[in-house]
Design a protein around this motif. Sequence first.
Motif, short mmCIF file in Angstrom:
data_model
loop_
_atom_site.label_atom_id
_atom_site.label_comp_id
_atom_site.label_asym_id
_atom_site.label_seq_id
_atom_site.Cartn_x
_atom_site.Cartn_y
_atom_site.Cartn_z
N PRO A 65 36.57 36.21 34.65
CA PRO A 65 36.03 37.48 35.16
C PRO A 65 35.55 37.40 36.60
CG PRO A 65 34.52 36.52 33.58
CD PRO A 65 35.77 35.69 33.56
N ILE A 66 35.16 36.23 37.06
CA ILE A 66 34.64 36.10 38.42
C ILE A 66 35.70 36.50 39.45
CG2 ILE A 66 35.20 33.65 38.73
CD1 ILE A 66 32.03 35.40 39.97
N GLY A 67 36.95 36.24 39.16
CA GLY A 67 38.03 36.62 40.08
C GLY A 67 38.10 38.12 40.29
N ALA A 68 37.95 38.87 39.22
CA ALA A 68 37.98 40.33 39.33
C ALA A 68 36.80 40.83 40.15
CB ALA A 68 37.98 40.97 37.94
N PHE A 69 35.63 40.25 39.93
CA PHE A 69 34.46 40.70 40.65
C PHE A 69 34.51 40.29 42.13
CE2 PHE A 69 33.22 41.35 36.35
CZ PHE A 69 32.49 42.53 36.42
N ARG A 70 35.15 39.19 42.43
CA ARG A 70 35.37 38.82 43.83
C ARG A 70 36.29 39.83 44.51
NH1 ARG A 70 35.97 32.51 42.61
NH2 ARG A 70 33.79 31.93 42.93
N LEU A 71 37.31 40.26 43.79
CA LEU A 71 38.21 41.27 44.35
C LEU A 71 37.48 42.59 44.56
CD1 LEU A 71 41.45 40.51 42.33
CD2 LEU A 71 41.10 40.20 44.78
N LEU A 72 36.63 42.96 43.62
CA LEU A 72 35.85 44.20 43.78
C LEU A 72 34.97 44.11 45.03
CD1 LEU A 72 34.77 45.03 40.12
CD2 LEU A 72 36.62 46.06 41.46
N ARG A 73 34.38 42.94 45.26
CA ARG A 73 33.56 42.76 46.47
C ARG A 73 34.42 42.85 47.71
NH1 ARG A 73 30.45 37.35 47.60
NH2 ARG A 73 31.78 36.92 45.85
N CYS A 74 35.59 42.24 47.67
CA CYS A 74 36.51 42.27 48.80
C CYS A 74 36.94 43.71 49.12
CB CYS A 74 37.73 41.41 48.47
SG CYS A 74 38.96 41.33 49.77
N MET A 75 37.05 44.54 48.08
CA MET A 75 37.44 45.94 48.27
C MET A 75 36.25 46.84 48.63
SD MET A 75 40.39 46.67 45.44
CE MET A 75 39.81 45.75 44.04
N GLY A 76 35.09 46.23 48.79
CA GLY A 76 33.92 47.01 49.18
C GLY A 76 33.26 47.77 48.05
N LEU A 77 33.56 47.39 46.81
CA LEU A 77 33.00 48.09 45.65
C LEU A 77 31.75 47.44 45.10
CD1 LEU A 77 36.37 48.92 43.91
CD2 LEU A 77 34.93 50.46 45.25
N LEU A 78 31.46 46.24 45.56
CA LEU A 78 30.22 45.53 45.18
C LEU A 78 29.57 45.03 46.45
CD1 LEU A 78 31.41 43.32 42.18
CD2 LEU A 78 30.07 45.40 42.06
N PRO A 79 28.24 44.95 46.46
CA PRO A 79 27.58 44.42 47.66
C PRO A 79 27.89 42.94 47.85
CG PRO A 79 25.98 44.82 45.90
CD PRO A 79 27.30 45.34 45.42
N ALA A 80 27.88 42.55 49.09
CA ALA A 80 28.18 41.14 49.42
C ALA A 80 27.04 40.23 49.06
CB ALA A 80 28.49 41.01 50.90
#
Length: 80
Positions: A65-80
């Motif tokens: 699951p960490i891979g998906a959440f890293r992608l969400l961060r990369c797409m600006g959907l999660l804070p850095a």
Amino acid sequence: ASRTFLDDPLRVLRAARFAARLGFALAPDLVAAARTVDVQDALRTKVSRERVLIELGKMLSTARPIGAFRLLRCMGLLPA
């Protein structure tokens, strides 16, 4: 990609989930489209919280699951 995401903003989350699950990188233009204000606004306003929660649950139930959440961060959907 931007038009596709505007038509169905949940596709942004699905793209992250499938990329993480299958181990492939998202195309730069797809990530750029997901980062646009229009697409992010559409995700907030057009998609119910329940549908987002279901998609996040599917991400969490994968082996990585960490891979998906890293992608969400990369797409600006999660804070850095």
